[in-house]
Write an enzyme that holds these catalytic residues in place. Structure first.
Site, PDB file in Angstrom:
ATOM      1  CB  CYS A   1      -0.900  -0.014   1.235  1.00  0.00           C
ATOM      2  SG  CYS A   1      -2.046   1.382   1.309  1.00  0.00           S
TER       3      CYS A   1
ATOM      4  CG  HIS B   1      -5.532  -2.616  -1.282  1.00  0.00           C
ATOM      5  ND1 HIS B   1      -4.487  -3.159  -0.571  1.00  0.00           N
ATOM      6  CD2 HIS B   1      -5.338  -1.269  -1.246  1.00  0.00           C
ATOM      7  CE1 HIS B   1      -3.716  -2.186  -0.114  1.00  0.00           C
ATOM      8  NE2 HIS B   1      -4.202  -1.023  -0.509  1.00  0.00           N
ATOM      9  CD  GLU B   2      -6.317   0.935  -4.231  1.00  0.00           C
ATOM     10  OE1 GLU B   2      -6.477   1.978  -3.569  1.00  0.00           O
ATOM     11  OE2 GLU B   2      -5.238   0.304  -4.233  1.00  0.00           O
TER      12      GLU B   2
ATOM     13  CG  HIS C   1      -7.374   2.689   0.740  1.00  0.00           C
ATOM     14  ND1 HIS C   1      -6.633   2.948   1.870  1.00  0.00           N
ATOM     15  CD2 HIS C   1      -6.531   2.027  -0.096  1.00  0.00           C
ATOM     16  CE1 HIS C   1      -5.399   2.458   1.717  1.00  0.00           C
ATOM     17  NE2 HIS C   1      -5.319   1.893   0.539  1.00  0.00           N
TER      18      HIS C   1
HETATM   19 NI    NI Z   1      -3.612   0.977  -0.269  1.00  0.00          NI
END
Ligand code: NI
Length: 176
Positions: free
Chosen positions: A101, A143-144, A147
């Site tokens: 990340c 993953h995004e 966020h």
């Molecule tokens: Ni990330």
């Protein structure tokens, strides 16, 4: 065009829930996306979410680099944007993949996530897009999207013995 400053783990913006983009066709959103793409490419990342550049909106950019592609079902992809995304798992199969990340520089970790997902949202032009993903694409989308909900990949890990510095990961790997 502008390079944006990346928020690193410990900054509260990374733990906050981002707000929906009111108008996916707004010129300001396209400008944000262009700056995020420039920033991501400058650091050679594979994904970047707006909270990582201190913007609390539900938008991220992503790509599938040639070296990360996991086969014919997961081809390399040029950079794309996803606005106000929804992501849902297809089936029960889990995959353990190594993630990094840009907000947690220098580390890599093995993260369990659903192996296949269905995604939908709006692209940089404000047009609706949707599809199914597996392999690296499934990982980067999840993953995004995390966020946008204030979730960083170590918070998804179930075995912290599989968290390593990049150089030691390069020497020893992570997975048994
Ligand atoms: Ni990330």
């Amino acid at each position: 065009m502008a390079l944006l400053k990346i928020a690193r783990m410990g900054h509260p913006v990374l733990l906050a829930r981002a707000e929906p983009v009111p108008d996916p066709k707004a010129a300001s959103v396209a400008q944000l996306i262009d700056d995020m793409i420039e920033t991501m490419e400058d650091i050679r990342g594979a994904g970047l979410a707006a909270p990582q550049v201190h913007v609390g909106l539900r938008v991220f950019v992503y790509r599938v680099p040639e070296e990360r592609s996991a086969g014919p079902d997961d081809p390399p992809r040029a950079v794309q944007a996803l606005i106000n995304p929804t992501i849902e798992a297809i089936g029960d199969e889990q995959a353990l993949r190594v993630e990094g990340c840009l907000s947690i520089p220098g580390l890599r970790g093995a993260v369990p996530r659903p192996a296949r997902v269905r995604y939908a949202g709006w692209d940089r032009a404000g047009e609706p897009i949707s599809g199914e993903a597996s392999g690296f694409l499934a990982t980067v989308l999840q993953h995004e999207n995390d966020h946008l909900d204030g979730i960083l990949y170590p918070m998804r890990m179930t075995d912290l013995s599989r968290l390593a510095f990049e150089d030691e990961f390069a020497r020893f790997g992570l997975l048994p």
